[in-house]
Design an enzyme around this catalytic site. Structure first.
Site, PDB file in Angstrom:
ATOM      1  N   LEU A 240       0.996  -1.272  -0.121  1.00 51.16           N
ATOM      2  CA  LEU A 240       0.110   0.048   0.061  1.00 51.16           C
ATOM      3  C   LEU A 240       0.935   1.262   0.249  1.00 51.16           C
ATOM      4  CD1 LEU A 240      -2.661   1.340   0.365  1.00 51.16           C
ATOM      5  CD2 LEU A 240      -2.360   1.333   2.928  1.00 51.16           C
TER       6      LEU A 240
ATOM      7  N   ASN B 242       7.246  -3.807   7.317  1.00 55.53           N
ATOM      8  CA  ASN B 242       6.032  -3.174   7.276  1.00 55.53           C
ATOM      9  C   ASN B 242       5.877  -2.220   8.517  1.00 55.53           C
ATOM     10  OD1 ASN B 242       2.776  -4.157   8.494  1.00 55.53           O
ATOM     11  ND2 ASN B 242       3.231  -2.468   7.421  1.00 55.53           N
TER      12      ASN B 242
ATOM     13  N   GLU C  78       6.615   2.293   9.708  1.00 57.46           N
ATOM     14  CA  GLU C  78       7.206   3.536   9.296  1.00 57.46           C
ATOM     15  C   GLU C  78       8.361   3.896  10.310  1.00 57.46           C
ATOM     16  OE1 GLU C  78       3.626   3.774  10.869  1.00 57.46           O
ATOM     17  OE2 GLU C  78       3.165   2.890   8.914  1.00 57.46           O
TER      18      GLU C  78
ATOM     19  N   ARG D 175     -16.781  -7.643  19.350  1.00 58.41           N
ATOM     20  CA  ARG D 175     -17.869  -6.617  19.346  1.00 58.41           C
ATOM     21  C   ARG D 175     -17.171  -5.253  18.928  1.00 58.41           C
ATOM     22  NH1 ARG D 175     -20.097  -7.742  25.640  1.00 58.41           N
ATOM     23  NH2 ARG D 175     -21.296  -9.543  25.172  1.00 58.41           N
TER      24      ARG D 175
ATOM     25  N   SER E 256      -6.253   7.229  15.285  1.00 57.31           N
ATOM     26  CA  SER E 256      -7.172   6.835  16.059  1.00 57.31           C
ATOM     27  C   SER E 256      -6.720   6.993  17.539  1.00 57.31           C
ATOM     28  CB  SER E 256      -7.903   5.496  15.859  1.00 57.31           C
ATOM     29  OG  SER E 256      -7.067   4.617  16.233  1.00 57.31           O
TER      30      SER E 256
END
Length: 935
Positions: free
Chosen positions: A423, A448, A450, A706, A729
């Site tokens: 990506l 994978n 940064e 959930r 987030s």
């Protein structure tokens, strides 16, 4: 302390506190503007000085020549007995036709000095005296470079202004994509150039009496070729007229040259740079082909398969970073060496935002060319079967890298193969892996993640980079002082595999919190397989007597393996390089003071700043709780400082209008001015996608599933409806800052601190796993500033008693206090009680887990639940909902129940079978107190 007092004073008066970082950014912009203004002033001063000198030198020459001419011609008058009138007419005619011509006026000199510098030409003016010609040589040598620098600097300011105006226009038109691309800027410059040429043609036609076509031709030739062609302005019959009479035309000619060259030449220059860059790459390719035969040791050879991974349309034109010669060389080797390659990836979509990157150079000087990727890595060592038979399992993690994929066999190691799904966030050209560099061709590396401090580390140790990728720093650090030193110097999130073919060693490592996932299969027969997700190792075959077991790598550690002469893998050792709560060994750009609140702000702001490096659009998850609201607010604040022009998108989800998260998120989004998106889902949607969610998670933990349902739908919406790729987030704050409701019941501060550390160490099994898998399932990259190693180390170093919640101090009290009074987010959100994500997405009357329990009640019989201990002796389901999730998991991942080591449940709450905060006594008391306060 003085700074802390200033912040406190601002908060009491209702003013926005002074932010030194923002002031520094503003100062840098003002500094560039002042520099441009100073260049313009210096250039015009230089023109005026030159005009004065030329005027003086040519005026003296004119007076001297006229005196000598008149003296000589007087004798001619006497010899031919001319009358005075005849003599005057003849002398004027001869003088105007000779080299003496008419006397220069100041505006003639200014015109001459301008065309010498700006147009690198003289027009039809000619210097007569030797002194003037010698002065003109030195005048041009110094003045032309000064003029070119002024053009460049002024052009950048004009481009910034045009970009700002276009962005404002797009926002007024409510366009979805507000980022200004290089093509749009070129179109704008082209249109502006046409306007300048048309206006110029009209004015020249009027004053010079030329046709419109000739006037347009003059303007075009003047601005594009920096020359006059067959036409010259200010040289016609009006030349002997009074300067004041022609002032407006004179000033227009100067403005035409100054403004026209700035606009048109800047756009032409951009095109020329691109053509030259392309031509240079072609020349380099030919040179490399000649060197290839003489330097086989550094060629990147092997069996390689590369292609576009999906047909998903690209929503944003990738960036073409400015390349050094060595970087172009690396590109040509990757694309044109003697590899077996089938490549249709988008790595050559190269020019979209190059200009925008250049405008942000002052802010991102050390960070502009980064290879920030959320990808899928996959490797096999010591395969006992043909490696091509192992490849199909790698496509199970294709969702992690939807842009392109690659498989490559390792030279001279037939049992080793690397797989990579990409990506692309930044740097399309150099981001493909496995990565190798010419200076160290024996080191193969795939990762994978940064690495935020790669430029600082490169500068600190003096490494010479061949690419612009942040991952290259791993190769240099390893080569310098080994694997442990390498891991200790990495500030970021990562999972890597490094293969040293010279030493026949393999190293696998993972970041401190396990933000980036990594799984392995290691057998007694010398076989090692590594993948970003467990499902990537499905279908792997090996000649082993024992069943293959997939296990996760432990965060904060690296493992060393060695290949014997038969390429079988032997385990050597496992070492821990970072521990949660210990300060990192790398440098962090935060100055610690005596003010705890200021330190918390500084560390968290730094964590957000580090995670804004991307040329793909950035957005934020926004539940309306404290954690996600703080991250969204800091993202908006820091993005503006870094020159991000598009509005930050925020995303919240709920089951109906009364969902607590939706209500709170609206308030925050309105406060921040974000482009807010609300996503709705029904209980039936949750049921229909349950199997997909568990497949993505690779877990059967109740609370994880959930919470993942809502996040799964948010990620799905972002992928399908927006062009956002990078999402920030608030994950991790509850574990680090003791945010869960049950922390109110901790027996002692020491027990609470111990529980916080336990949760942090196990995050990669639960919340971190959920955040990574639900976003990666839709080709997104999630970034979690609260799990920044530097921030968590400082926060966990504070006294345990200060971090524990009490009836007088809400959970995460010192975090809330650090941002209190700053108006960063609404006060009611800053002090909003904890609401679990899976509970907040539904209405208060009926939570999501209640819908799922009703569905489980219909699907699972009482007999099924009674047989649970026999069917599932490990982590035996206690409820029908847990049994339902476990049965789906076993269908998808049979014999891998160990991937969930235990069921997440609150502590100090007695015998709990349900992890929801809403079943806890403290939560009910808290909600009752809140209702009373509102009543």
């Amino acid at each position: 302390m003085e700074k802390a007092v200033a912040l406190k004073k601002c908060s009491t008066t209702g003013q926005t506190p002074i932010n030194t970082s923002e002031l520094n950014d503003t100062f840098q912009v003002q500094k560039k503007n002042i520099r441009t203004a100073a260049l313009i002033v210096c250039t015009f001063t230089y023109l005026i000085i030159g005009a004065c000198v030329f005027d003086s030198l040519e005026d003296a020459s004119f007076t001297d020549r006229k005196y000598r001419f008149e003296k000589k011609f007087a004798q001619f008058k006497l010899d031919h007995n001319m009358t005075n009138e005849t003599f005057r007419q003849l002398s004027d005619l001869i003088m105007n036709k000779t080299i003496v011509r008419h006397k220069w006026k100041f505006y003639d000199s200014f015109y001459f000095s301008t065309v010498v510098l700006a147009l690198i030409g003289y027009g039809h003016r000619t210097l007569i005296t030797s002194r003037a010609k010698i002065f003109c040589i030195f005048y041009a040598m110094l003045g032309i470079p000064m003029w070119l620098i002024t053009f460049q600097s002024t052009g950048e300011r004009i481009n910034s202004l045009l970009s700002y105006l276009l962005a404002r226009l797009k926002r007024l038109l409510h366009m979805k994509q507000t980022r200004i691309t290089d093509g749009e800027l070129l179109v704008m410059e082209f249109l502006l150039s046409i306007v300048i040429l048309v206006v110029g043609a009209c004015v020249f036609s009027k004053y010079e009496k030329w046709s419109f076509f000739d006037s347009f031709y003059y303007g075009f030739i003047t601005l594009t070729t920096i020359g006059f062609g067959d036409f010259v302005v200010l040289q016609g019959n009006h030349r002997d007229k009074n300067f004041v009479y022609n002032a407006e035309y004179f000033f227009f000619c100067m403005a035409f040259i100054f403004l026209g060259l700035t606009i048109l030449a800047s756009s032409m220059n951009l095109l020329v740079i691109r053509i030259v860059a392309f031509y240079s790459q072609e020349r380099l390719l030919e040179k490399l082909r000649q060197e290839e035969a003489a330097n086989q040791a550094v060629l990147l050879k092997g069996d390689v398969i590369c292609s576009t991974n999906t047909g998903k349309p690209r929503s944003l034109t990738p960036v073409m970073p400015e390349m050094t010669a060595s970087q172009q060389q690396q590109q040509q080797l990757l694309l044109n060496s003697s590899q077996t390659s089938v490549c249709s990836c988008t790595c050559m979509e190269a020019f979209g935002e190059w200009r925008q990157t250049r405008r942000k150079r002052a802010k991102w000087k050390q960070q502009q060319q980064r290879n920030l990727t959320m990808c899928g890595i996959w490797c096999i060592f010591g395969s006992t079967v043909d490696t091509h038979q192992q490849i199909p399992g790698c496509f199970n993690i294709a969702h992690r890298g939807p842009d392109c994929f690659r498989f490559e066999n390792v030279n001279h190691f037939s049992r080793c193969v690397f797989g990579f799904h990409r990506l692309a966030i930044v740097d399309d050209i150099y981001g493909m892996q496995p990565m190798r560099i010419h200076a160290l061709p024996h080191i193969w590396m795939t990762y994978n993640g940064e690495i935020y401090n790669f430029r600082q580390t490169q500068k600190k140790f003096g490494y010479q980079f061949e690419t612009s990728c942040d991952g290259e720093i791993l190769i240099h650090l390893y080569n310098d002082k080994g694997a442990r030193f390498m891991c200790e110097q990495l500030y970021g999130v990562f999972a890597f595999v490094l293969f040293d073919t010279k030493e026949r060693k393999v190293f696998v490592g993972r970041d401190t919190f396990g933000v980036r996932p990594a799984f392995r299969i290691f057998t007694d027969c010398g076989f090692l397989a590594v993948s970003s997700e467990a499902k990537g190792l499905e279908g792997v075959t090996v000649a082993s007597k024992n069943a293959l077991k997939i296990t996760p790598f432990e965060p904060g550690t690296y493992e060393e393996y060695k290949l014997d002469e038969n390429e079988k893998v032997e385990f050597v050792r496992k070492e821990r390089f970072h521990s949660i709560g210990n300060f990192p060994k790398y440098d962090v750009n935060v100055t610690v003071t005596d003010d705890v609140s200021l330190n918390i702000r500084s560390y968290l702001i730094n964590a957000v700043q580090m995670r804004l490096m991307s040329h793909r659009r950035i957005g934020c998850m926004l539940s309306g709780g404290l954690d996600s609201s703080l991250i969204a607010a800091l993202t908006v604040q820091e993005a503006r400082k870094q020159g991000v022009t598009y509005p930050i998108q925020t995303f919240s989800i709920g089951m109906d209008e009364s969902s607590p998260d939706l209500v709170a998120a609206r308030k925050v989004a309105q406060h921040l001015g974000t482009e807010h998106h609300e996503i709705r889902f029904s209980s039936q949607d949750a049921i229909d996608h349950l199997r997909k969610v568990i497949r993505a998670l690779e877990s059967y933990d109740i609370t994880t599933i959930r919470a993942s349902i809502g996040m799964y739908f948010v990620s799905k919406y972002i992928q399908e409806k927006t062009d956002t790729v990078v999402v920030l987030s608030g994950e991790g704050a509850d574990e680090v800052c003791q945010g869960y409701i049950y922390f109110y019941r901790q027996p002692t501060p020491e027990e609470g601190d111990k529980e916080s550390h336990r949760l942090c160490n196990d995050l990669f099994y639960y919340d971190v796993l959920r955040a990574d898998r639900t976003t990666a399932a839709h080709g997104l990259e999630l970034r979690v500033p609260f799990l920044d190693h530097a921030f968590t180390s400082y926060y966990l170093s504070l006294p345990a008693k200060e971090r524990m919640p009490t009836k007088e101090r809400a959970e995460k009290y010192i975090l809330r206090k650090a941002f209190d009074g700053l108006n960063l987010i609404p006060q009611e959100i800053l002090w909003r009680p904890k609401e679990a994500f899976s509970d907040g997405v539904a209405a208060k009357k009926k939570s999501l887990f209640e819908y799922m329990q009703e569905y489980a009640e219909a699907k699972v019989s009482d007999n099924d639940l009674q047989r649970a201990s026999t069917l599932y002796p490990f982590n035996t389901p206690k409820t029908k909902e847990a049994f339902l999730y476990r049965s789906i998991f076993e269908e998808l991942f049979p014999d891998h129940e160990h991937l969930t080591p235990y069921m997440w449940l609150p502590k100090w709450c007695g015998e709990q079978t349900d992890p929801s905060a809403r079943v806890l006594k403290h939560y009910k008391e808290q909600q009752g107190d809140e209702q009373k306060s509102h009543g």
